[in-house]
Design an enzyme around this catalytic site. Sequence first.
Site, PDB file in Angstrom:
ATOM      1  CB  ALA A   1      -0.902  -0.009   1.225  1.00  0.00           C
TER       2      ALA A   1
ATOM      3  N   GLY B   1       0.615  -5.259   0.769  1.00  0.00           N
ATOM      4  CA  GLY B   1      -0.455  -5.411  -0.222  1.00  0.00           C
ATOM      5  C   GLY B   1       0.004  -6.108  -1.491  1.00  0.00           C
TER       6      GLY B   1
ATOM      7  CD  GLU C   1      -2.557  -7.983   2.498  1.00  0.00           C
ATOM      8  OE1 GLU C   1      -2.233  -6.820   2.195  1.00  0.00           O
ATOM      9  OE2 GLU C   1      -3.298  -8.254   3.455  1.00  0.00           O
TER      10      GLU C   1
ATOM     11  CD  GLU D   1       0.983  -5.293   6.214  1.00  0.00           C
ATOM     12  OE1 GLU D   1       1.834  -6.140   6.596  1.00  0.00           O
ATOM     13  OE2 GLU D   1       0.632  -5.187   5.035  1.00  0.00           O
TER      14      GLU D   1
END
Lengths: 267, 105
Positions: free
Chosen positions: A69, A122, A125, A145
């Site tokens: 992200a 991300g 992911e 994270e």
Amino acid sequence: MNEFQGQALSWAVKDGTVELALHREPCNELGSIALEEADRFVDSLAKLGREAHALIIFSSLRAGFSAGADLRELYHLLQTSERDAFLKGVRARVERAHRVINAIDAAPLTTIAAVHGVVFGGGFELALGCDLIIADKTARFCFPELRLGLIPGWGGIPRLKRDLGNAIIRDLLLTGRSLGAAKVQQAGLISQVVAEGEALRAARATAVQLRKFDPYTAAMAKRFIKPIPYEELQREIDIFCELFSRPAVEAGLRQFVDRVDAQPYLS
Amino acid sequence: MNESAPREVLHSSPKQEICGDDVVLMKSPDRTLEEILNLAAVHFKVPREKLGPDDDFFKTLGIDSLQTLDLLTKLENHFHIELPDYELQGVSDFRTLANRIRARL
């Protein structure tokens, strides 16, 4: 649309395979532009699926697949928005990311993430939404994270739970350390590890092999073996958004954005 | 942080250590260090003679955080070890890096 050239990603159908390239400098940080373009991509998936049997997601940048992200964009939004509006925006962004990755996860195509270098947050992911991960030797996987006071928010934990044993998930999450391709293959997450720079070539060769099989049968096999953990995914969104409302996250984001040394990922 | 080199005699050839039925070849400190310096020079295209054991590798190699991870991957693959990122926290010179790696061989 079977071809698209965007600011953060592009796609085209080549030889019966959809190739989705990530190309936003410096390392495919996934911000609002990338998510908007990814949304357009998944809207096109049904049509693309009629022309193709496989999807390859890769990065055309040397630094890696994706750093995850876009934290700088998030921090900027945090600084410039009213708090409630910001938190609503965070939830909308997370739900959009889930919609994209769920669509890729459920796609009737066989999906391959061809990864190298940084495969973080991300980006990791997104790769986990694919059916196969092919990595070159430079790939490093990480969920950083917890450094920000968060958990992975784009489906990382439920998909890791689907694919791996609990011990290595705890290691990834709780230490925040990055793992090399060899270790991740040993854990069972990567189907092939190839030489540096060879992941896309190996993914294309795999796509040629996939073309030999009846696409309906392949889609049925995938649905049978790869259930999508929707309930846990929704719980993850809720936990992520709850954590995001805590002051620790703002402090974590500020620390990340302010750091100028070379070691933000080594702490 | 610059940890001093072990005071033991630097072996010119690998020392053999018996572990159960296995014979493990242990790399001497200077050989590990030499391999790291060679690997860094080749990978980051820096003349080998410009790299010294006590140099700050961030400065000498001119690398950022992502390139540091790249170096970590190269080292793990070369030495067939696993080196958690946090063990490199605060490490900036090649000699200390070699000691960290040797502890995992």
